[in-house]
Design an enzyme around this catalytic site. Structure first.
Site, PDB file in Angstrom:
ATOM      1  N   LYS A 237      13.987   1.637  -2.227  1.00  0.00           N
ATOM      2  CA  LYS A 237      13.013   1.390  -1.158  1.00  0.00           C
ATOM      3  C   LYS A 237      12.944  -0.096  -0.805  1.00  0.00           C
ATOM      4  O   LYS A 237      12.967  -0.471   0.366  1.00  0.00           O
ATOM      5  CB  LYS A 237      11.628   1.900  -1.571  1.00  0.00           C
ATOM      6  CG  LYS A 237      10.634   1.874  -0.433  1.00  0.00           C
ATOM      7  CD  LYS A 237       9.285   2.390  -0.838  1.00  0.00           C
ATOM      8  CE  LYS A 237       8.391   1.221  -1.159  1.00  0.00           C
ATOM      9  NZ  LYS A 237       7.128   1.560  -1.754  1.00  0.00           N
TER      10      LYS A 237
ATOM     11  N   ASP B 183       7.218   4.746   2.164  1.00  0.00           N
ATOM     12  CA  ASP B 183       6.078   4.298   1.354  1.00  0.00           C
ATOM     13  C   ASP B 183       4.952   5.317   1.540  1.00  0.00           C
ATOM     14  O   ASP B 183       5.146   6.370   2.161  1.00  0.00           O
ATOM     15  CB  ASP B 183       5.659   2.864   1.730  1.00  0.00           C
ATOM     16  CG  ASP B 183       5.017   2.801   3.120  1.00  0.00           C
ATOM     17  OD1 ASP B 183       4.946   3.848   3.822  1.00  0.00           O
ATOM     18  OD2 ASP B 183       4.581   1.712   3.508  1.00  0.00           O
TER      19      ASP B 183
END
Ligand code: SF4
Length: 214
Positions: A123, A141
């Site tokens: 990420k 997220d």
């Protein structure tokens, strides 16, 4: 929950581009070294909090070499108001050391090398490349996860599944859709009390009735 139709997806894409095509991260930074640190610190921490912490950190340790030579206790003191500051302090020092030792002091610009750095997972690497290069990548997220589920863009049970589904459905301009869903989730489609009356996606939302009933 209902899935978004092809028509819904086109409408969502059109609206996100209309509202967020120029959107960038709310993290403050002035170079790629600062950007990577800010993203590492932002895990489980608000951008607002990170922006309070980073000016002194960046001023005291402006280069990977400076940070690689920093004392752990000094970094912990600077990061103490950030969640998981113990681990994050160790990670950013070790990240700077590796950048110095293996990458000649230059932050790498590809996922494979970025993910070799301490504190940098999939990420973080994707967010870095999205922000720096407008890379056609998705990063999921908490906001992206919630928004994509409420709009029926994903029924993924975890971040990985959700990322895969979003990449498949949205295809191009993913950097725009990533920023769009972060900001849309942060300010409109909030976790507890979404502001449905301000929303420009009510016609394709799969969950708004749940909130109206409350
Ligand atoms: S209508 Fe409400 S729940 Fe649906 S996307 Fe908009 S803000 Fe989110």
């Amino acid at each position: 929950m209902k899935k978004a139709t092809k028509k819904d997806i086109e409408f969502i894409k059109e609206k996100f581009i209309e509202h967020y095509s120029d959107a960038v991260t709310e993290l403050n930074y002035s170079n790629e070294f600062e950007l990577l640190i800010a993203i590492i610190l932002s895990a489980q921490c608000t951008d607002k909090r990170v922006n309070i912490i980073t000016p002194e950190l960046f001023l005291t340790y402006p280069t990977p070499k400076d940070l690689a030579n920093a004392k752990l206790e000094d970094i912990k003191t600077l990061l103490k108001s950030c969640s998981f500051f113990n681990n994050k302090s160790k990670n950013i020092i070790n990240m700077a050391k590796l950048v110095e030792d293996e990458f000649n002091g230059v932050i790498p610009k590809n996922s494979k090398d970025l993910m070799k750095l301490p504190g940098v997972g999939n990420k973080t690497a994707n967010v870095f490349l999205i922000e720096l290069q407008g890379a056609n990548l998705m990063a999921v997220d908490t906001h992206v996860f919630r928004v994509s589920h409420r709009l029926g863009l994903s029924d993924g049970k975890n971040v990985k599944e959700t990322e895969e589904q979003l990449v498949k459905k949205l295809k191009d301009d993913l950097h725009i859709f990533h920023q769009a869903m972060v900001l849309f989730g942060r300010y409109i489609c909030k976790a507890v009390k979404p502001e449905c009356e301000k929303c420009f996606l009510t016609s394709v939302c799969k969950t708004k009735k749940t909130f109206k009933a409350n």
